[in-house]
Design a protein around this motif. Structure first.
Motif, PDB file in Angstrom:
ATOM      1  N   PHE A 164     -51.866 -50.129  -6.016  1.00  0.00           N
ATOM      2  CA  PHE A 164     -52.147 -51.142  -5.019  1.00  0.00           C
ATOM      3  C   PHE A 164     -51.127 -52.277  -5.037  1.00  0.00           C
ATOM      4  O   PHE A 164     -51.291 -53.282  -4.367  1.00  0.00           O
ATOM      5  CB  PHE A 164     -53.577 -51.662  -5.181  1.00  0.00           C
TER       6      PHE A 164
ATOM      7  N   ARG B 278     -47.162 -53.445  -4.256  1.00  0.00           N
ATOM      8  CA  ARG B 278     -46.231 -53.054  -3.214  1.00  0.00           C
ATOM      9  C   ARG B 278     -44.955 -52.438  -3.824  1.00  0.00           C
ATOM     10  O   ARG B 278     -43.854 -52.927  -3.633  1.00  0.00           O
ATOM     11  CB  ARG B 278     -45.903 -54.264  -2.333  1.00  0.00           C
TER      12      ARG B 278
ATOM     13  N   PRO C 118     -43.555 -55.592   3.890  1.00  0.00           N
ATOM     14  CA  PRO C 118     -44.901 -56.133   3.677  1.00  0.00           C
ATOM     15  C   PRO C 118     -45.658 -56.250   5.000  1.00  0.00           C
ATOM     16  O   PRO C 118     -45.057 -56.417   6.058  1.00  0.00           O
ATOM     17  CB  PRO C 118     -44.648 -57.520   3.092  1.00  0.00           C
ATOM     18  N   ILE C 119     -46.983 -56.168   4.919  1.00  0.00           N
ATOM     19  CA  ILE C 119     -47.841 -56.401   6.079  1.00  0.00           C
ATOM     20  C   ILE C 119     -48.740 -57.573   5.725  1.00  0.00           C
ATOM     21  O   ILE C 119     -49.530 -57.500   4.784  1.00  0.00           O
ATOM     22  CB  ILE C 119     -48.683 -55.151   6.419  1.00  0.00           C
TER      23      ILE C 119
ATOM     24  N   VAL D  62     -51.146 -61.145   7.129  1.00  0.00           N
ATOM     25  CA  VAL D  62     -51.929 -61.661   8.255  1.00  0.00           C
ATOM     26  C   VAL D  62     -51.200 -62.870   8.851  1.00  0.00           C
ATOM     27  O   VAL D  62     -50.791 -63.758   8.131  1.00  0.00           O
ATOM     28  CB  VAL D  62     -53.344 -62.067   7.809  1.00  0.00           C
TER      29      VAL D  62
ATOM     30  N   LEU E  72     -56.633 -56.914   3.836  1.00  0.00           N
ATOM     31  CA  LEU E  72     -55.732 -57.928   4.401  1.00  0.00           C
ATOM     32  C   LEU E  72     -56.303 -59.331   4.222  1.00  0.00           C
ATOM     33  O   LEU E  72     -55.573 -60.292   3.986  1.00  0.00           O
ATOM     34  CB  LEU E  72     -55.508 -57.657   5.888  1.00  0.00           C
ATOM     35  N   ASN E  73     -57.611 -59.432   4.327  1.00  0.00           N
ATOM     36  CA  ASN E  73     -58.292 -60.712   4.257  1.00  0.00           C
ATOM     37  C   ASN E  73     -58.141 -61.370   2.890  1.00  0.00           C
ATOM     38  O   ASN E  73     -58.265 -62.584   2.748  1.00  0.00           O
ATOM     39  CB  ASN E  73     -59.783 -60.500   4.566  1.00  0.00           C
TER      40      ASN E  73
ATOM     41  N   HIS F 148     -49.490 -56.406   0.766  1.00  0.00           N
ATOM     42  CA  HIS F 148     -49.792 -55.033   1.119  1.00  0.00           C
ATOM     43  C   HIS F 148     -48.640 -54.406   1.892  1.00  0.00           C
ATOM     44  O   HIS F 148     -47.846 -55.097   2.514  1.00  0.00           O
ATOM     45  CB  HIS F 148     -51.046 -54.957   1.992  1.00  0.00           C
TER      46      HIS F 148
ATOM     47  N   LEU G   3     -52.535 -50.198   2.296  1.00  0.00           N
ATOM     48  CA  LEU G   3     -53.607 -50.402   3.269  1.00  0.00           C
ATOM     49  C   LEU G   3     -54.279 -49.085   3.637  1.00  0.00           C
ATOM     50  O   LEU G   3     -55.502 -49.025   3.799  1.00  0.00           O
ATOM     51  CB  LEU G   3     -53.067 -51.099   4.521  1.00  0.00           C
TER      52      LEU G   3
ATOM     53  N   ILE H 162     -54.231 -52.626  11.585  1.00  0.00           N
ATOM     54  CA  ILE H 162     -53.020 -53.391  11.256  1.00  0.00           C
ATOM     55  C   ILE H 162     -52.470 -54.077  12.523  1.00  0.00           C
ATOM     56  O   ILE H 162     -52.121 -55.261  12.492  1.00  0.00           O
ATOM     57  CB  ILE H 162     -51.954 -52.469  10.621  1.00  0.00           C
TER      58      ILE H 162
ATOM     59  N   ARG I  31     -54.661 -57.053  13.501  1.00  0.00           N
ATOM     60  CA  ARG I  31     -55.162 -57.829  12.368  1.00  0.00           C
ATOM     61  C   ARG I  31     -55.223 -59.325  12.641  1.00  0.00           C
ATOM     62  O   ARG I  31     -56.194 -59.993  12.262  1.00  0.00           O
ATOM     63  CB  ARG I  31     -54.340 -57.549  11.115  1.00  0.00           C
ATOM     64  N   ARG I  32     -54.192 -59.901  13.303  1.00  0.00           N
ATOM     65  CA  ARG I  32     -54.192 -61.356  13.511  1.00  0.00           C
ATOM     66  C   ARG I  32     -55.297 -61.758  14.464  1.00  0.00           C
ATOM     67  O   ARG I  32     -55.998 -62.746  14.257  1.00  0.00           O
ATOM     68  CB  ARG I  32     -52.837 -61.799  14.058  1.00  0.00           C
TER      69      ARG I  32
ATOM     70  N   LEU J 106     -58.788 -61.045  12.556  1.00  0.00           N
ATOM     71  CA  LEU J 106     -59.099 -61.895  11.400  1.00  0.00           C
ATOM     72  C   LEU J 106     -59.021 -63.372  11.768  1.00  0.00           C
ATOM     73  O   LEU J 106     -59.564 -64.224  11.062  1.00  0.00           O
ATOM     74  CB  LEU J 106     -58.161 -61.588  10.223  1.00  0.00           C
TER      75      LEU J 106
END
Lengths: 204, 204, 204
Positions: free
Chosen positions: A148, A150, A201-202, A204, C24-25, C30, C35, C79, C82-83, C86
């Motif tokens: 988990f 990266r 990276p992903i 928010v 993600l939260n 990630h 993910l 994904i 997501r914005r 969330l």
């Protein structure tokens, strides 16, 4: 005693060594018994999970005592050589772990395909065979599994697995296919660690 | 209703009590439902893992509702008596846990041998039956399981299991053998806790 | 393609989205692969655990590639959105998770009953189907699972499961029963979160 059986025993031993060294590397307090459990879980966790999920009974270490014997001997060898191996920049830990990952991904993929699992689930189960021994070990030790983070950890396994499946459709010799695809996984992973590669990276 | 069945129900109840008291002892916020899950997982986790790995279906608590009834009643008893039991130096928690470990190690070993598992894997599965309910409980609660602390926890189980296997080859009466080997585990573990025994540490 | 099959695929997708958004939260680092694993484990963990424990092989995602395809697509959708999802007070995460819980509890309960599991264990396995994907995900990510917090999380599931079992004995139409009992779970859980309901605490 076939080459596949020998490969599986070698993979088991390599993972038992990597699990023992990983536990020692955390510098926590260990004794012979706790180190055996870390080696045992690392070596058998992923394969046992795969076999239970695809209903491939009996699980190998249950029907064949050689697996437990190999694990006990490997844990003892890892303990005896621990200063020598962990002293020189932790590279043996990485090498053992990466060799094990290459062997087990393809081994697990093959076994799943033989049991009639669909190709995509078989690739996933190859990855699970290779990585979930370590995931279970890290989870029990209260660490976040490497899976988990990266890092490029799953990606080399999936790449090698795809090569194996592709070469299978092209009727490549099974032994050459095994060596090629397991080698790609090990080489790709070692390069990724050395070059510090990662996926974007992903966030928010 | 045989003596073996009764022993298994008693072991289940004892472990459900120990799991509930262990959760309460951590002083976290609990309600009836969370305590039931801690009791349930402690009581069934090790045996379920063993049965799934050796393909011994149906798992007992699935085919026989008495196990869940015993667990619910034990959790309620543990909650009602919690102040009384946890007030007096936590010894009942230790006693219940240690009794459960003795009973379950030998019970799990017997079941694995009956399923044709090789002796060394059967001893390991006896240990797993006894200790992995607690390991799963601790892992879910985000604690490092006792198994990975440098206590004498696995060693008494392995000792009792070896005695059972040896006495089996000597044709000792099964009930006496059960009581003897489970008693050795419980006594050895209680002594180890009281005297603070441990195996020599292995450090890098 | 039956309505049950479609419901299962939708539940899988909903849980894969909820798992991705939950990961993600947490604002950790990630990539696409990590993910995917969080989505995959959330979507399949509870059902796989249920099937392995009740010996219902083959596990669906192993025999039918559609499940993995739905998971991959759901993770990608989560994904991409997501914005948007969330940003607005995290309510979509809650809604997806709660919808999934309602669907999976009754689905798991039905499957366990069909396999001949006793009613009480079947209710418990319904809860396990619905909640243990999230429990495994949280445990791997080194969080304490929501299940062990003093929220109303299990209670709505048990309530809906009891309604389903009761209505079954009254020969209610299966589809209406499914919608009714899954709806009770989702509604009860959403209300409990909104009103901050909880069971009385049990302390030492």
């Amino acid at each position: 005693m076939t080459i596949i059986y020998l490969t599986d025993l070698v993979g088991t031993g390599v993972f038992a060594i990597s699990g023992t060294l990983a536990a020692l590397n955390k510098k926590k307090d260990h004794d012979l018994i706790t180190l055996f459990f870390f080696g045992f879980i690392t070596a058998t966790g992923g394969g046992t999970l795969r076999d239970v999920v695809i209903d491939a009974h009996p699980v190998v270490w249950i029907s064949d005592a050689n697996y437990l014997i190999v694990i006990v001997l490997s844990v003892i060898v890892a303990i005896l050589c621990r200063r020598w191996w962990l002293g020189i920049l932790q590279s043996p830990l990485l090498v053992f772990d990466t060799l094990g990952i290459g062997i087990y991904t393809i081994f697990g993929l093959k076994k799943a395909l033989m049991m009639g699992v669909n190709t995509w689930a078989a690739i996933l189960l190859g990855v699970v065979s290779a990585l979930f021994g370590g995931v279970i070990r890290d989870t029990l030790a209260n660490d976040v599994p490497l899976l988990f983070e990266r890092q490029l950890y799953v990606t080399p396994c999936v790449t090698g697995a795809l090569v194996y499946v592709l070469a299978l459709t092209l009727h490549l010799d099974p032994t050459i296919n095994f060596l090629l695809s397991a080698g790609i996984i090990t080489g790709f992973r070692l390069l990724a660690v050395k070059k510090n590669w990662s996926l974007p990276p992903i966030r928010v």
